[in-house]
Scaffold this active site. Structure first.
Site, PDB file in Angstrom:
ATOM      1  N   ARG A  93       0.851  -1.184   0.000  1.00 21.88           N
ATOM      2  CA  ARG A  93       0.000   0.000   0.000  1.00 21.88           C
ATOM      3  C   ARG A  93       0.886   1.231   0.000  1.00 21.88           C
ATOM      4  O   ARG A  93       1.730   1.402   0.886  1.00 21.88           O
ATOM      5  CB  ARG A  93      -0.931   0.027   1.212  1.00 21.88           C
ATOM      6  CG  ARG A  93      -2.111   1.024   1.043  1.00 21.88           C
ATOM      7  CD  ARG A  93      -2.965   1.155   2.281  1.00 21.88           C
ATOM      8  NE  ARG A  93      -2.233   1.792   3.355  1.00 21.88           N
ATOM      9  CZ  ARG A  93      -2.173   1.321   4.604  1.00 21.88           C
ATOM     10  NH1 ARG A  93      -2.792   0.212   4.939  1.00 21.88           N
ATOM     11  NH2 ARG A  93      -1.472   1.977   5.522  1.00 21.88           N
ATOM     12  N   GLU A  96       4.462   7.212   2.693  1.00 17.65           N
ATOM     13  CA  GLU A  96       5.294   6.026   2.886  1.00 17.65           C
ATOM     14  C   GLU A  96       4.813   4.917   1.968  1.00 17.65           C
ATOM     15  O   GLU A  96       3.728   4.993   1.380  1.00 17.65           O
ATOM     16  CB  GLU A  96       5.261   5.557   4.340  1.00 17.65           C
ATOM     17  CG  GLU A  96       3.876   5.137   4.816  1.00 17.65           C
ATOM     18  CD  GLU A  96       3.845   4.800   6.293  1.00 17.65           C
ATOM     19  OE1 GLU A  96       4.895   4.871   6.951  1.00 17.65           O
ATOM     20  OE2 GLU A  96       2.759   4.454   6.793  1.00 17.65           O
ATOM     21  N   ASN A 150       4.201   0.795   2.162  1.00 12.66           N
ATOM     22  CA  ASN A 150       4.054  -0.312   3.100  1.00 12.66           C
ATOM     23  C   ASN A 150       4.256  -1.646   2.392  1.00 12.66           C
ATOM     24  O   ASN A 150       3.554  -1.950   1.419  1.00 12.66           O
ATOM     25  CB  ASN A 150       2.669  -0.291   3.730  1.00 12.66           C
ATOM     26  CG  ASN A 150       2.369   1.005   4.453  1.00 12.66           C
ATOM     27  OD1 ASN A 150       2.727   1.174   5.611  1.00 12.66           O
ATOM     28  ND2 ASN A 150       1.714   1.931   3.761  1.00 12.66           N
ATOM     29  N   LYS A 167      11.868   3.091   6.114  1.00  9.28           N
ATOM     30  CA  LYS A 167      11.918   4.523   5.811  1.00  9.28           C
ATOM     31  C   LYS A 167      13.277   4.915   5.227  1.00  9.28           C
ATOM     32  O   LYS A 167      13.361   5.817   4.385  1.00  9.28           O
ATOM     33  CB  LYS A 167      11.650   5.344   7.071  1.00  9.28           C
ATOM     34  CG  LYS A 167      10.340   5.022   7.780  1.00  9.28           C
ATOM     35  CD  LYS A 167       9.140   5.349   6.928  1.00  9.28           C
ATOM     36  CE  LYS A 167       7.838   5.155   7.696  1.00  9.28           C
ATOM     37  NZ  LYS A 167       7.596   3.751   8.095  1.00  9.28           N
ATOM     38  N   LYS A 196      11.362  10.694  11.330  1.00  8.03           N
ATOM     39  CA  LYS A 196      10.745   9.371  11.293  1.00  8.03           C
ATOM     40  C   LYS A 196      11.758   8.274  11.604  1.00  8.03           C
ATOM     41  O   LYS A 196      12.811   8.204  10.971  1.00  8.03           O
ATOM     42  CB  LYS A 196      10.142   9.103   9.908  1.00  8.03           C
ATOM     43  CG  LYS A 196       8.921   9.936   9.571  1.00  8.03           C
ATOM     44  CD  LYS A 196       8.305   9.465   8.270  1.00  8.03           C
ATOM     45  CE  LYS A 196       6.964  10.115   8.010  1.00  8.03           C
ATOM     46  NZ  LYS A 196       6.319   9.557   6.797  1.00  8.03           N
ATOM     47  N   GLU A 251       6.751   0.838  11.599  1.00  9.62           N
ATOM     48  CA  GLU A 251       5.434   0.835  10.980  1.00  9.62           C
ATOM     49  C   GLU A 251       4.384   0.940  12.086  1.00  9.62           C
ATOM     50  O   GLU A 251       4.643   0.644  13.248  1.00  9.62           O
ATOM     51  CB  GLU A 251       5.215  -0.459  10.180  1.00  9.62           C
ATOM     52  CG  GLU A 251       6.259  -0.721   9.114  1.00  9.62           C
ATOM     53  CD  GLU A 251       6.306   0.338   8.039  1.00  9.62           C
ATOM     54  OE1 GLU A 251       5.271   0.969   7.778  1.00  9.62           O
ATOM     55  OE2 GLU A 251       7.382   0.562   7.472  1.00  9.62           O
ATOM     56  N   GLY A 252       3.169   1.332  11.688  1.00 12.09           N
ATOM     57  CA  GLY A 252       2.058   1.281  12.625  1.00 12.09           C
ATOM     58  C   GLY A 252       1.685   2.600  13.281  1.00 12.09           C
ATOM     59  O   GLY A 252       0.716   2.684  14.008  1.00 12.09           O
ATOM     60  N   ARG A 255      -8.335   7.271   4.495  1.00 13.57           N
ATOM     61  CA  ARG A 255      -8.473   7.450   5.941  1.00 13.57           C
ATOM     62  C   ARG A 255      -8.505   8.946   6.238  1.00 13.57           C
ATOM     63  O   ARG A 255      -7.646   9.697   5.776  1.00 13.57           O
ATOM     64  CB  ARG A 255      -7.301   6.800   6.691  1.00 13.57           C
ATOM     65  CG  ARG A 255      -7.355   5.280   6.712  1.00 13.57           C
ATOM     66  CD  ARG A 255      -6.063   4.691   7.215  1.00 13.57           C
ATOM     67  NE  ARG A 255      -4.968   4.992   6.295  1.00 13.57           N
ATOM     68  CZ  ARG A 255      -3.688   4.684   6.532  1.00 13.57           C
ATOM     69  NH1 ARG A 255      -3.355   4.098   7.660  1.00 13.57           N
ATOM     70  NH2 ARG A 255      -2.761   4.975   5.645  1.00 13.57           N
TER      71      ARG A 255
END
Length: 522
Positions: free
Chosen positions: A129, A148, A150, A327, A401, A405-406, A497
């Site tokens: 994604r 980013e 994923n 990243k 950063k 993740e998350g 989102r």
């Protein structure tokens, strides 16, 4: 690419009666169609569910930029396949200072390096994604900028499909949302979106490539998962549309259950309800865990991850593909010549996506670069020293950063200078790099202002009218690494989102972000 689209004032006015009617329709639709989460402290097995956080109305998004984000996905599929197959590049980037100062990424890289010469499964499966925000700067047209990429546990595909279906239902059930806006009355402005079907199809392609009709797919999941319905819908789709069984286990369960046949390297698991029957052979290992240090509380979980990696099963993702999504990789790709080498270099492998040697152009490279914002290393190079100076003197422009993740891990704006000085003050051994090298510095994307929407938190019977920021994710499927003729790629749908502008971080399960649908604006 940018567009001159003017986003409308949003949302249009609803009467109190219309507002309450939409809350009733949306909440009952969500509960009826599995657009749901488990409530906090849920029983096991669960006895209740709440609707996932949602928006009453879809949110305006420029059609041209939406179509651009979707069109970029095949290029990203090819790019990350090539990165994953380039061991020298992964060693240089992830095996350098990152592995020395970031214990999680270091453990992942060292574990992969220790076994990679003996791996028996060349095929790798990615359910990706790529996430974007709209970017607006003074005097310039709207554009999209990547947040980013994923490569592991890219979630909410099933619930995103349910959100799109819900908004299309509301459109039909209310005569175009009561005709409060001409944008809401046209069905094609809410695009068809089927990530559930497409992501399940990607897993099924991996199962098919494995070549064993009675093999199962393993979902590796977290303890106490609240987003279980998003995962279960994939399981149901695999069974009902493809005839493929799924077995779910946590790392702790797998440590005592998973075995590898020493001669075939087949990954074997006992049948959950028939432990005395022959074990099930696993075709694909699909990770919805393993992306955060808390998934590895002891060395036993790392041992299990290595065991799964050494098996014949196709991994989604492999350890190498997970490393590719770091990243630091994103930052290094932005440096001059790196992306060009991966996409235009003549010695790059043909990954079988119609993007073999000579088939990509400078225009393809420019499209990807146009979707990037400024990215900087935090090392001692001249480039890194410049970044450090910017972070200290102009922190309001940036986010710092780590390799995580998350969500919930970033350092924003005025908090950056103090945080960096604390990292530098930490004691280190001779020759050990500073811990700041485990971070990257990223320019803040500036989403357009003035958009609002009605946000409904899961379990609530009311909404909050909030100034919003929306993040568009584009899903992709990539099967690569073996016989080129066997490889596949596809774009697999989208996720929107939406959160209140006051929050830097997202998070659907904790109620900060709502699952939304784009309303395409010309």
């Amino acid at each position: 690419m940018s567009v001159s689209t003017t986003l409308p004032d949003w949302p249009p006015a609803l009467t109190p009666e219309q507002h309450q009617h939409l809350i009733l329709l949306s909440s009952t639709y969500a509960l009826s169609h599995g657009f749901t989460l488990l409530p906090p402290q849920s029983a096991n097995p669960p006895t209740s569910a709440i609707s996932a956080p949602l928006t009453l109305l879809p949110t305006p998004f420029p059609r041209g930029l939406y179509e651009l984000a979707v069109a970029l996905q095949p290029l990203y599929n090819a790019l990350y396949a090539r990165i994953t197959l380039d061991w020298e590049f992964l060693d240089r980037v992830m095996g350098g200072s990152v592995s020395k100062v970031d214990s999680f990424q270091g453990e992942l890289w060292r574990g992969w390096k220790s076994i990679r010469n003996d791996l028996v499964q060349p095929l790798q499966l990615g359910l990706f994604r790529s996430d974007y925000l709209l970017h607006e700067t003074q005097g310039e047209e709207l554009s999209i900028k990547q947040v980013e990429f994923n490569t592991i546990a890219a979630s909410f595909g099933a619930l995103s499909q349910r959100a799109s279906e819900m908004h299309r239902y509301l459109q039909k059930a209310t005569d175009g949302f009561y005709s409060i806006s001409p944008h809401l009355t046209k069905p094609s402005n809410i695009p068809q979106n089927e990530p559930l079907r497409n992501l399940a199809s990607g897993l099924a392609q991996g199962w098919k490539a494995y070549g064993k009709d009675d093999a199962v797919i393993l979902f590796v999941v977290q303890e106490g998962e609240r987003n279980v319905f998003d995962q279960r819908w994939l399981e149901y789709e695999l069974l009902e549309s493809h005839g493929i069984q799924v077995i779910r286990h946590t790392f702790s369960e797998l440590s005592s259950l998973a075995t590898i046949d020493p001669s075939t390297k087949n990954l074997l698991l006992p049948s959950p309800l028939q432990p005395s029957s022959p074990p099930k052979e696993v075709s694909v290992v699909y990770y919805r865990a393993a992306y955060t240090p808390t998934d590895y509380p002891t060395s036993a979980e790392w041992t299990t991850r290595i065991l799964l990696e050494q098996s014949k099963a196709i991994k989604c993702p492999s350890m190498a593909l997970q490393l590719s999504g770091a990243k630091k990789i994103q930052q290094v790709l932005s440096e001059p010549g790196v992306l060009e080498d991966f996409l235009l270099g003549k010695d790059r492998p043909d990954v079988g996506f119609g993007v073999g040697a000579g088939s990509l152009t400078r225009a393809d490279v420019d499209k990807l670069r146009s979707s990037w914002i400024g990215l900087y290393p935090m090392d001692d190079s001249s480039y890194g020293q410049k970044a450090y100076e910017l972070a200290i003197t102009e922190p309001e422009r940036f986010v710092l950063k780590p390799q995580r993740e998350g969500g919930g891990n970033n350092i924003y704006r005025e908090n950056i200078p103090t945080f960096l000085k604390e990292l530098e003050a930490e004691a280190r051994e001779d020759g050990e790099p500073s811990k700041k090298e485990g971070y990257i510095l990223m320019e803040l994307i500036e989403p357009p202002k003035g958009l609002r929407n009605h946000l409904v938190k899961g379990g609530d019977n009311h909404s909050r009218n909030s100034d919003i920021v929306s993040e568009l994710g584009v899903y992709g499927v990539s099967l690569f690494g073996g016989d080129v003729k066997q490889n596949i790629t596809s774009t697999a749908g989208t996720l929107l989102r939406t959160k209140g502008r006051e929050s830097d971080e997202g998070g659907v399960a904790i109620g900060i972000s709502s699952i939304d649908s784009p309303l395409l604006i010309d």
